[in-house]
Design an enzyme around this catalytic site. Structure first.
Site, PDB file in Angstrom:
ATOM      1  N   CYS A   1      -0.442   4.140   2.105  1.00  0.00           N
ATOM      2  CA  CYS A   1      -0.230   3.978   3.553  1.00  0.00           C
ATOM      3  C   CYS A   1       1.232   4.214   3.925  1.00  0.00           C
ATOM      4  O   CYS A   1       1.528   4.856   4.923  1.00  0.00           O
ATOM      5  CB  CYS A   1      -0.583   2.564   4.015  1.00  0.00           C
ATOM      6  SG  CYS A   1      -2.054   1.843   3.312  1.00  0.00           S
ATOM      7  N   ASP A   2       2.149   3.654   3.149  1.00  0.00           N
ATOM      8  CA  ASP A   2       3.535   3.548   3.601  1.00  0.00           C
ATOM      9  C   ASP A   2       4.534   4.370   2.788  1.00  0.00           C
ATOM     10  O   ASP A   2       5.697   4.476   3.187  1.00  0.00           O
ATOM     11  CB  ASP A   2       3.991   2.074   3.550  1.00  0.00           C
ATOM     12  CG  ASP A   2       3.130   1.197   4.447  1.00  0.00           C
ATOM     13  OD1 ASP A   2       2.620   1.712   5.459  1.00  0.00           O
ATOM     14  OD2 ASP A   2       2.972   0.004   4.146  1.00  0.00           O
TER      15      ASP A   2
ATOM     16  N   CYS B   1       0.838  -1.211   0.000  1.00  0.00           N
ATOM     17  CA  CYS B   1       0.000   0.000   0.000  1.00  0.00           C
ATOM     18  C   CYS B   1       0.865   1.251   0.000  1.00  0.00           C
ATOM     19  O   CYS B   1       1.368   1.680   1.049  1.00  0.00           O
ATOM     20  CB  CYS B   1      -0.933  -0.003   1.206  1.00  0.00           C
ATOM     21  SG  CYS B   1      -1.962   1.472   1.303  1.00  0.00           S
TER      22      CYS B   1
END
Ligand code: NAP
Length: 348
Positions: free
Chosen positions: A154-155, A151
């Site tokens: 997200c990261d 992701c």
């Protein structure tokens, strides 16, 4: 997710030995716990079954910086703990348990939990999520959260000023590669064939981006690194030649699998296998069955959007239960298959 093969007891057709609940929520990610919070505050008798991955995909994310209300960020575990505590504060019951069989052919709906407990419910909210597909390498699992991610949203921000790789050739891989250029010095897209399946517009953006290089006809043989990812071992699928690519992180973007094993024969799904919901609602093809979060969302897949649809599902369920009144316990009169076909046609 359990498969029907995991069943150890058969569902009791009379439903007499089942524990009855007004609303059962299957799955405990941000969608499930937000649905539980709203349903509990509406004073519905609500039970959350955590499922095989309590907390859902978010628990794989070490740091969440894009969930509104937490300016300093928090871990996926912390966010899910808070959501669970908030739902419990208003009376939601949360139980460890995996639904191993779900009978949606008549009402009240019935399910077997952990192969041994039978529960019936007037309404069901499905928030079973989706699971990212991974390559299946041992080092991929070991280095998850340590340079391996599925992701970028997200990261990605944790990978500043390093070279990164993205594996895949679909829309997700293109979007992840483009997003990662904000942080990385260079992004290499590794694809197993010599053409992408992604939409042309995204392909063009990838080809035009000065920070992105495409490595065609390569597969990832291994992910290298002790404490963190420091490279990839690659094989040319045409010539068999091997090479190592030094990277500080690798994003696996080879698709997601919605967790619909329990309902794939009873509810309408879209072509990619996601649960179909009526536009603008969380209603599935069966009355009293609602779906929220990633199991019905192949596009946004964010914690905040999952939580939003969780709230919608609880509101939809509350209204539906109120409309049903005392009749909620009655046998289903609407033919499931007719509605299913109707929804599948309108989605085509
Ligand atoms: P996808 O379209 O299924 O693409 C998966 C990619 O991963 C394919 O290129 C596939 O290669 C590759 N792949 C699969 N298994 C692999 C393996 N074991 N090793 C190496 N490569 C592998 O998945 P997606 O990109 O996540 O998209 C899913 C759906 O969401 C699609 O319908 C997509 O259009 C949609 N989506 C839309 C948007 C948007 O509209 N903005 C954004 C994201 C996703 P092959 O090509 O060789 O099969």
């Amino acid at each position: 997710m359990a498969t029907p093969e995991n069943r150890t007891i058969a569902l009791d057709p009379t439903g007499e030995r089942a524990e009855h609940r007004k609303l059962v929520i299957v799955g405990s990610g941000p969608a499930g716990f937000t649905a539980a919070l709203y349903a509990a505050r509406a004073e519905l008798d609500v039970l959350v079954l955590r499922g095989p991955e309590p907390g859902g995909q978010l628990t794989l994310t070490p740091d969440i910086e894009n969930y509104p209300g937490f300016p300093d960020g928090l871990t996926g575990f912390e966010l899910m703990d808070k959501m669970e505590a908030q739902a419990k504060r208003f009376g939601a019951e949360v139980r460890y348990g995996e639904v191993s069989d779900l009978d949606l052919t008549r009402r009240p709906y019935r399910m077997v939990v952990d192969g041994e407990t039978e529960i019936s419910a007037d309404a069901v909210i499905l928030s079973t999520g989706a699971s990212a597909r991974y390559l299946g390498l041992a080092n991929e699992r070991r280095l998850l959260g340590k340079g391996v991610s599925a992701c970028a949203t997200c990261d990605g921000a944790f990978f500043r000023d390093v070279e990164l790789a993205v594996v895949g050739g679909g829309d997700t891989a293109m979007e992840e590669a483009l997003f990662l250029t904000r942080f990385a010095t260079k992004v290499t897209v590794i694809h197993r064939r010599d053409e992408f399946r992604a939409s042309k517009i995204l392909q063009q953006r990838v080809f035009a981006h000065p920070k992105i290089e495409v490595l065609w006809n390569h597969r990832v043989e291994d992910i290298l690194g002790e404490e963190r990812v420091d490279g990839l071992a690659l094989e040319d699928t045409q010539t068999g030649s091997k090479q190592q690519l030094p990277v500080g992180g690798v994003f696996i973007a080879i698709g997601h699998q919605p967790n619909t094993n329990l309902v794939r024969d009873t509810l309408a799904l879209d072509a990619a296998g996601y649960l179909l919901t009526e536009p603008g609602s969380t209603r599935t093809s069966l009355p009293g069955v609602f779906a929220c979060g990633d199991v019905q969302d192949s596009i946004y897949r964010q914690a905040i959007t999952a939580a939003g649809t969780g709230a919608m599902a609880a509101l939809d369920a509350e209204r539906w239960l109120a409309e049903q009144g005392a009749e909620a316990n009655q046998e289903t009169t609407e033919p499931a298959i007719g509605r299913l076909e109707e929804m599948a046609v309108s989605a085509a």
